[in-house]
Motif scaffolding. Structure first.
Motif, mmCIF file in Angstrom:
data_model
loop_
_atom_site.group_PDB
_atom_site.id
_atom_site.type_symbol
_atom_site.label_atom_id
_atom_site.label_comp_id
_atom_site.label_asym_id
_atom_site.label_seq_id
_atom_site.Cartn_x
_atom_site.Cartn_y
_atom_site.Cartn_z
ATOM 1 N N ILE A 1 0.840 -1.199 0.000
ATOM 2 C CA ILE A 1 0.000 0.000 0.000
ATOM 3 C C ILE A 1 0.870 1.242 0.000
ATOM 4 C CG2 ILE A 1 -1.771 1.272 1.277
ATOM 5 C CD1 ILE A 1 -2.622 -1.427 2.486
ATOM 6 N N ARG A 2 0.516 2.217 -0.844
ATOM 7 C CA ARG A 2 1.187 3.516 -0.867
ATOM 8 C C ARG A 2 0.403 4.473 0.030
ATOM 9 N NH1 ARG A 2 0.844 4.803 -5.889
ATOM 10 N NH2 ARG A 2 2.931 4.171 -6.489
ATOM 11 N N SER A 3 1.118 5.112 0.918
ATOM 12 C CA SER A 3 0.505 6.129 1.761
ATOM 13 C C SER A 3 0.235 7.365 0.917
ATOM 14 C CB SER A 3 1.431 6.500 2.923
ATOM 15 O OG SER A 3 0.972 7.682 3.552
ATOM 16 N N THR A 4 -0.983 7.863 0.955
ATOM 17 C CA THR A 4 -1.281 9.111 0.257
ATOM 18 C C THR A 4 -0.874 10.314 1.104
ATOM 19 O OG1 THR A 4 -3.561 9.063 1.060
ATOM 20 C CG2 THR A 4 -3.147 8.126 -1.133
ATOM 21 N N GLN A 5 -0.446 10.077 2.336
ATOM 22 C CA GLN A 5 0.045 11.168 3.181
ATOM 23 C C GLN A 5 1.513 11.467 2.934
ATOM 24 O OE1 GLN A 5 -1.154 11.456 7.367
ATOM 25 N NE2 GLN A 5 -2.332 9.560 7.036
ATOM 26 N N ASN A 6 2.325 10.399 2.790
ATOM 27 C CA ASN A 6 3.765 10.625 2.663
ATOM 28 C C ASN A 6 4.377 10.010 1.403
ATOM 29 O OD1 ASN A 6 4.051 7.865 3.219
ATOM 30 N ND2 ASN A 6 4.436 8.219 5.394
ATOM 31 N N GLY A 7 3.578 9.292 0.607
ATOM 32 C CA GLY A 7 4.046 8.714 -0.649
ATOM 33 C C GLY A 7 4.867 7.443 -0.516
ATOM 34 N N VAL A 8 5.119 6.998 0.699
ATOM 35 C CA VAL A 8 5.923 5.791 0.915
ATOM 36 C C VAL A 8 5.076 4.559 0.592
ATOM 37 C CG1 VAL A 8 7.207 4.431 2.621
ATOM 38 C CG2 VAL A 8 7.322 6.935 2.678
ATOM 39 N N VAL A 9 5.705 3.577 -0.059
ATOM 40 C CA VAL A 9 5.031 2.318 -0.392
ATOM 41 C C VAL A 9 5.443 1.284 0.656
ATOM 42 C CG1 VAL A 9 4.733 0.511 -2.115
ATOM 43 C CG2 VAL A 9 5.003 2.894 -2.839
ATOM 44 N N TYR A 10 4.451 0.734 1.346
ATOM 45 C CA TYR A 10 4.700 -0.227 2.423
ATOM 46 C C TYR A 10 4.176 -1.606 2.062
ATOM 47 C CZ TYR A 10 5.331 3.886 5.407
ATOM 48 O OH TYR A 10 5.749 5.069 5.950
ATOM 49 N N TYR B 1 -2.443 -4.503 21.879
ATOM 50 C CA TYR B 1 -1.901 -4.847 20.562
ATOM 51 C C TYR B 1 -2.714 -4.158 19.459
ATOM 52 C CZ TYR B 1 -0.161 -7.676 16.682
ATOM 53 O OH TYR B 1 0.402 -8.085 15.503
ATOM 54 N N VAL B 2 -4.037 -4.183 19.572
ATOM 55 C CA VAL B 2 -4.897 -3.545 18.574
ATOM 56 C C VAL B 2 -4.660 -2.035 18.567
ATOM 57 C CG1 VAL B 2 -7.293 -3.059 17.894
ATOM 58 C CG2 VAL B 2 -6.634 -5.378 18.602
ATOM 59 N N TYR B 3 -4.607 -1.408 19.746
ATOM 60 C CA TYR B 3 -4.367 0.033 19.795
ATOM 61 C C TYR B 3 -2.968 0.389 19.281
ATOM 62 C CZ TYR B 3 -8.741 0.901 22.216
ATOM 63 O OH TYR B 3 -10.066 1.006 22.525
ATOM 64 N N ASP B 4 -1.980 -0.436 19.597
ATOM 65 C CA ASP B 4 -0.639 -0.200 19.064
ATOM 66 C C ASP B 4 -0.630 -0.316 17.541
ATOM 67 O OD1 ASP B 4 0.524 0.316 21.540
ATOM 68 O OD2 ASP B 4 1.288 -1.733 21.787
ATOM 69 N N SER B 5 -1.354 -1.295 17.003
ATOM 70 C CA SER B 5 -1.434 -1.452 15.540
ATOM 71 C C SER B 5 -2.078 -0.229 14.899
ATOM 72 C CB SER B 5 -2.226 -2.710 15.172
ATOM 73 O OG SER B 5 -1.553 -3.867 15.598
ATOM 74 N N ILE B 6 -3.163 0.252 15.487
ATOM 75 C CA ILE B 6 -3.818 1.464 14.978
ATOM 76 C C ILE B 6 -2.830 2.631 15.023
ATOM 77 C CG2 ILE B 6 -5.628 3.181 15.432
ATOM 78 C CD1 ILE B 6 -7.388 0.839 16.451
ATOM 79 N N SER B 7 -2.079 2.751 16.116
ATOM 80 C CA SER B 7 -1.099 3.833 16.246
ATOM 81 C C SER B 7 -0.041 3.756 15.162
ATOM 82 C CB SER B 7 -0.428 3.778 17.624
ATOM 83 O OG SER B 7 -1.357 4.016 18.650
ATOM 84 N N LEU B 8 0.502 2.560 14.925
ATOM 85 C CA LEU B 8 1.525 2.418 13.886
ATOM 86 C C LEU B 8 0.966 2.758 12.512
ATOM 87 C CD1 LEU B 8 3.402 -0.821 15.016
ATOM 88 C CD2 LEU B 8 4.183 1.550 15.184
ATOM 89 N N LEU B 9 -0.264 2.338 12.224
ATOM 90 C CA LEU B 9 -0.883 2.680 10.941
ATOM 91 C C LEU B 9 -0.985 4.197 10.776
ATOM 92 C CD1 LEU B 9 -3.637 -0.083 10.852
ATOM 93 C CD2 LEU B 9 -1.684 0.114 9.267
ATOM 94 N N ALA B 10 -1.292 4.908 11.867
ATOM 95 C CA ALA B 10 -1.388 6.371 11.807
ATOM 96 C C ALA B 10 -0.012 7.014 11.695
ATOM 97 C CB ALA B 10 -2.119 6.888 13.046
ATOM 98 N N ILE B 11 0.943 6.535 12.476
ATOM 99 C CA ILE B 11 2.292 7.106 12.467
ATOM 100 C C ILE B 11 2.936 6.964 11.088
ATOM 101 C CG2 ILE B 11 4.636 6.754 13.370
ATOM 102 C CD1 ILE B 11 3.213 6.021 16.083
ATOM 103 N N TYR B 12 2.706 5.834 10.436
ATOM 104 C CA TYR B 12 3.319 5.581 9.128
ATOM 105 C C TYR B 12 2.476 6.105 7.959
ATOM 106 C CZ TYR B 12 7.140 3.039 11.197
ATOM 107 O OH TYR B 12 8.274 2.713 11.909
ATOM 108 N N GLY B 13 1.374 6.772 8.248
ATOM 109 C CA GLY B 13 0.617 7.460 7.211
ATOM 110 C C GLY B 13 -0.376 6.615 6.425
ATOM 111 N N LEU B 14 -0.764 5.458 6.948
ATOM 112 C CA LEU B 14 -1.760 4.642 6.237
ATOM 113 C C LEU B 14 -3.184 4.914 6.707
ATOM 114 C CD1 LEU B 14 0.173 1.290 5.837
ATOM 115 C CD2 LEU B 14 -0.214 3.091 4.149
ATOM 116 N N ILE B 15 -3.310 5.561 7.855
ATOM 117 C CA ILE B 15 -4.621 6.057 8.283
ATOM 118 C C ILE B 15 -4.432 7.465 8.843
ATOM 119 C CG2 ILE B 15 -5.592 3.771 8.789
ATOM 120 C CD1 ILE B 15 -5.269 4.420 11.793
#
Length: 153
Positions: free
Chosen positions: A72-81, A135-149
Motif C-alpha cells: 500500500i502507498r501512503s497518500t500522506q507521505n508517498g511511501v510504499v509499504y 496490541y490492537v491500539y498499538d497497531s492502529i497507532s503504527l498505521l497512523a504514524i506511518y501514514g496509512l490512516i
C-alpha cells in the motif's frame, strides 16, 4: 478479513516493510509526526484509548498489490509499504477502508468479534484481553504514524 480494492497504478516502486506490531520496539510513547500523543505509558495516559469513542479513522492509502501481505502507498507521505503478514493489522486497515470515519472503539469491536468467531476466547482471561487490546491500539497507532490512516479528533 477484508480484500482491498486495488489501484490501477501497478508501478512498483521501492517498497518499505511496515513494522510488525508483534516485533516492533515500542518507545515509552507513540506520537504522530506532528507530535500528537497516541499511546502513553499507561492506558490512562493514552489519548487513542481515552478518546476511542470520539476520534475518527480514515484510510489514507492506495493499494498497489492486494496479495497477502498487501502493498500500500501512503497518500500522506508517498511511501510504499508492504504490510506484515499479520491478519489483525490487515483486518484493522481493511475495516477502516470499508468504514471511513469509524472510531477506534468500533475497530476494536469488529476485531474482537472476528477473533472470537475464529474460536479465540479473550474474555475469560483479563490479562490476555488487556494485552490483546493494547496490541490492537498499538497497531492502529503504527498505521497512523506511518501514514496509512488519518486520525481526526
Amino acid at each position: 478479513m477484508f480484500i482491498f480494492s486495488i489501484s490501477k497504478n501497478k508501478n512498483m516502486e521501492q517498497i518499505v516493510d511496515f513494522p510488525d506490531p508483534a516485533d516492533y520496539q515500542y518507545p515509552d510513547e507513540l506520537r504522530l509526526p506532528d507530535g500528537t500523543l497516541l499511546m502513553g505509558r499507561t492506558p490512562g495516559e493514552s489519548p487513542l484509548i481515552m478518546n476511542r469513542k470520539k476520534w475518527r479513522l480514515y484510510f489514507t492509502g492506495e493499494v498497489i498489490d492486494e496479495n497477502i501481505p498487501p502493498v500500500i502507498r501512503s497518500t500522506q507521505n508517498g511511501v510504499v509499504y508492504r504490510l506484515p503478514n499479520d491478519s489483525i493489522t490487515i483486518s484493522i486497515l481493511g475495516y477502516i477502508q470499508e468504514n471511513p470515519g469509524c472510531t477506534p472503539e468500533e475497530v476494536m469491536g469488529f476485531i474482537l468479534a472476528w477473533v472470537q468467531s475464529e474460536g479465540v476466547d479473550l474474555l475469560s482471561n483479563e490479562d490476555r484481553m488487556f494485552g490483546w487490546a493494547l496490541y490492537v491500539y498499538d497497531s492502529i497507532s503504527l498505521l497512523a504514524i506511518y501514514g496509512l490512516i488519518r486520525i481526526e479528533k
